[in-house]
Design a protein around this motif. Sequence first.
Motif, short mmCIF file in Angstrom:
data_model
loop_
_atom_site.label_atom_id
_atom_site.label_comp_id
_atom_site.label_asym_id
_atom_site.label_seq_id
_atom_site.Cartn_x
_atom_site.Cartn_y
_atom_site.Cartn_z
N ALA A 66 42.04 38.00 46.92
CA ALA A 66 41.84 37.21 45.70
C ALA A 66 42.79 37.61 44.57
O ALA A 66 43.06 36.80 43.67
N ALA A 67 43.30 38.83 44.61
CA ALA A 67 44.07 39.37 43.48
C ALA A 67 45.27 38.53 43.08
O ALA A 67 45.48 38.27 41.89
N PRO A 68 46.12 38.08 44.02
CA PRO A 68 47.33 37.35 43.60
C PRO A 68 47.05 36.06 42.83
O PRO A 68 47.87 35.63 42.02
N ARG A 69 45.88 35.45 43.06
CA ARG A 69 45.59 34.18 42.36
C ARG A 69 44.56 34.37 41.26
O ARG A 69 44.06 33.38 40.71
N SER A 70 44.24 35.61 40.92
CA SER A 70 43.21 35.81 39.90
C SER A 70 43.74 35.49 38.51
O SER A 70 44.81 35.96 38.12
N PRO A 71 42.99 34.68 37.73
CA PRO A 71 43.39 34.39 36.36
C PRO A 71 42.78 35.37 35.35
O PRO A 71 42.87 35.15 34.15
N LEU A 72 42.14 36.42 35.86
CA LEU A 72 41.32 37.24 34.99
C LEU A 72 42.10 38.28 34.18
O LEU A 72 41.58 38.80 33.20
N LEU A 73 43.31 38.64 34.60
CA LEU A 73 44.05 39.68 33.88
C LEU A 73 44.57 39.13 32.55
O LEU A 73 45.14 38.05 32.48
N THR A 74 44.40 39.92 31.49
CA THR A 74 44.90 39.55 30.18
C THR A 74 46.39 39.88 30.09
O THR A 74 46.93 40.62 30.93
N PRO A 75 47.09 39.35 29.08
CA PRO A 75 48.51 39.69 28.92
C PRO A 75 48.74 41.20 28.82
O PRO A 75 49.71 41.72 29.40
N ALA A 76 47.88 41.91 28.12
CA ALA A 76 48.05 43.36 28.00
C ALA A 76 47.85 44.05 29.34
O ALA A 76 48.56 45.01 29.67
N GLU A 77 46.90 43.57 30.13
CA GLU A 77 46.68 44.15 31.46
C GLU A 77 47.87 43.85 32.38
O GLU A 77 48.30 44.72 33.16
N ARG A 78 48.42 42.65 32.29
CA ARG A 78 49.58 42.32 33.12
C ARG A 78 50.79 43.16 32.72
O ARG A 78 51.63 43.49 33.57
N ALA A 94 42.66 45.20 41.96
CA ALA A 94 41.38 45.07 42.65
C ALA A 94 40.25 45.69 41.84
O ALA A 94 39.16 45.11 41.72
N GLY A 95 40.51 46.84 41.25
CA GLY A 95 39.50 47.49 40.44
C GLY A 95 39.13 46.67 39.22
O GLY A 95 37.94 46.55 38.85
N ARG A 96 40.14 46.07 38.57
CA ARG A 96 39.86 45.26 37.37
C ARG A 96 39.06 44.01 37.72
O ARG A 96 38.15 43.63 36.99
N ILE A 97 39.41 43.35 38.82
CA ILE A 97 38.68 42.15 39.22
C ILE A 97 37.21 42.47 39.46
O ILE A 97 36.31 41.76 39.00
N LEU A 98 36.96 43.55 40.20
CA LEU A 98 35.58 43.93 40.51
C LEU A 98 34.83 44.33 39.24
O LEU A 98 33.68 43.92 39.03
N LYS A 109 28.50 37.77 29.71
CA LYS A 109 29.74 37.30 29.11
C LYS A 109 30.67 36.74 30.18
O LYS A 109 30.51 37.00 31.38
N ARG A 110 31.67 35.99 29.75
CA ARG A 110 32.68 35.50 30.69
C ARG A 110 33.57 36.64 31.16
O ARG A 110 33.98 37.50 30.37
N ALA A 111 33.88 36.63 32.45
CA ALA A 111 34.71 37.69 33.01
C ALA A 111 36.10 37.71 32.39
O ALA A 111 36.72 38.77 32.26
N ASP A 112 36.63 36.53 32.01
CA ASP A 112 37.98 36.50 31.46
C ASP A 112 38.00 36.97 30.00
O ASP A 112 39.07 37.07 29.40
N GLY A 113 36.83 37.26 29.44
CA GLY A 113 36.78 37.83 28.10
C GLY A 113 36.70 39.33 28.09
O GLY A 113 36.61 39.96 27.03
N VAL A 114 36.75 39.94 29.27
CA VAL A 114 36.66 41.40 29.42
C VAL A 114 38.07 41.96 29.61
O VAL A 114 38.83 41.45 30.44
N GLU A 115 38.42 42.97 28.86
CA GLU A 115 39.72 43.63 29.02
C GLU A 115 39.50 45.10 29.33
O GLU A 115 38.65 45.76 28.73
N ILE A 116 40.29 45.61 30.29
CA ILE A 116 40.18 47.00 30.72
C ILE A 116 41.57 47.61 30.70
O ILE A 116 42.41 47.30 31.55
N LEU A 117 41.82 48.45 29.72
CA LEU A 117 43.11 49.10 29.58
C LEU A 117 42.96 50.61 29.74
O LEU A 117 41.89 51.16 29.49
#
Length: 251
Positions: A66-78, A94-98, A109-117
């Motif tokens: 799932a990772a290559p097509r995940s829209p969940l990473l924020t610009p800072a995470e990318r 993989a860790g961030r998606i999970l 909350k929405r998953a795309d609103g979570v940031e992990i840096l």
Amino acid sequence: MRDGAVSAGAVGPPTGAGRRAGAPDVPALVPGRAVSAVFPPLVPGRVHRWGSAALVLARRADLDRAAPRSPLLTPAERHVLDGLAPRRGAEWTAGRILAKALVAEVTGKRADGVEILPRADGSPRLSMPGLLLSLSHTAGHVAAAVAAGPVGVDVCETSRAPEVLRAADHVLRPEELPVVGHDAERLAAAWALKEAAVKAGRQGLFGEAPRRVRILGLTPPALDGGHRALVRTTGTAVVALVLAPPTAGTR
């Protein structure tokens, strides 16, 4: 304490009122069967709630697809991801998606609103106030845990038991050796408990940190120093969750 199935066994954002329209899909993980002679099973893809903590373990293969097509990473995470080697980047993603799926399930909350840096020491900093996060990766599995206080999680494959035994002098105190024994699952559990404990205290496995936390028992798991511990297995890996005293790991 209960096991909470997420969308019939899949890890993803909450359904119904907890999930808003337009939220991106989080990959569904297929639950698997787990049999253990030593520790209770934890089904991959199901959220296990333990007091104020929540834990989920997933197979790397499911997340990597799932990772290559995940829209969940924020610009800072990318931006962080771009600086990582491909292999490290794959497990990092993989860790961030999970973790985002777990936080979405716990908070609504929405998953795309979570940031992990990463913090300066490399530990994950969660953007969600009031929750601390811990992550662990192996070649076969990823685990994420969140709690209101200091938390650590670690996965150890049972196939690594011989390596744990060779490292016993560094990780274990002499009085812990009879408690741990030589069974592969128990050795994997001892390593996972030690690493989860030092993660909860925001320390590392180098130096004396692992030996400062003493394993008092494995079935049920017990640690000294006010730590609370949980151990579960998938049959091929052992996962340990440790909650440290409130004064540990909060900086």
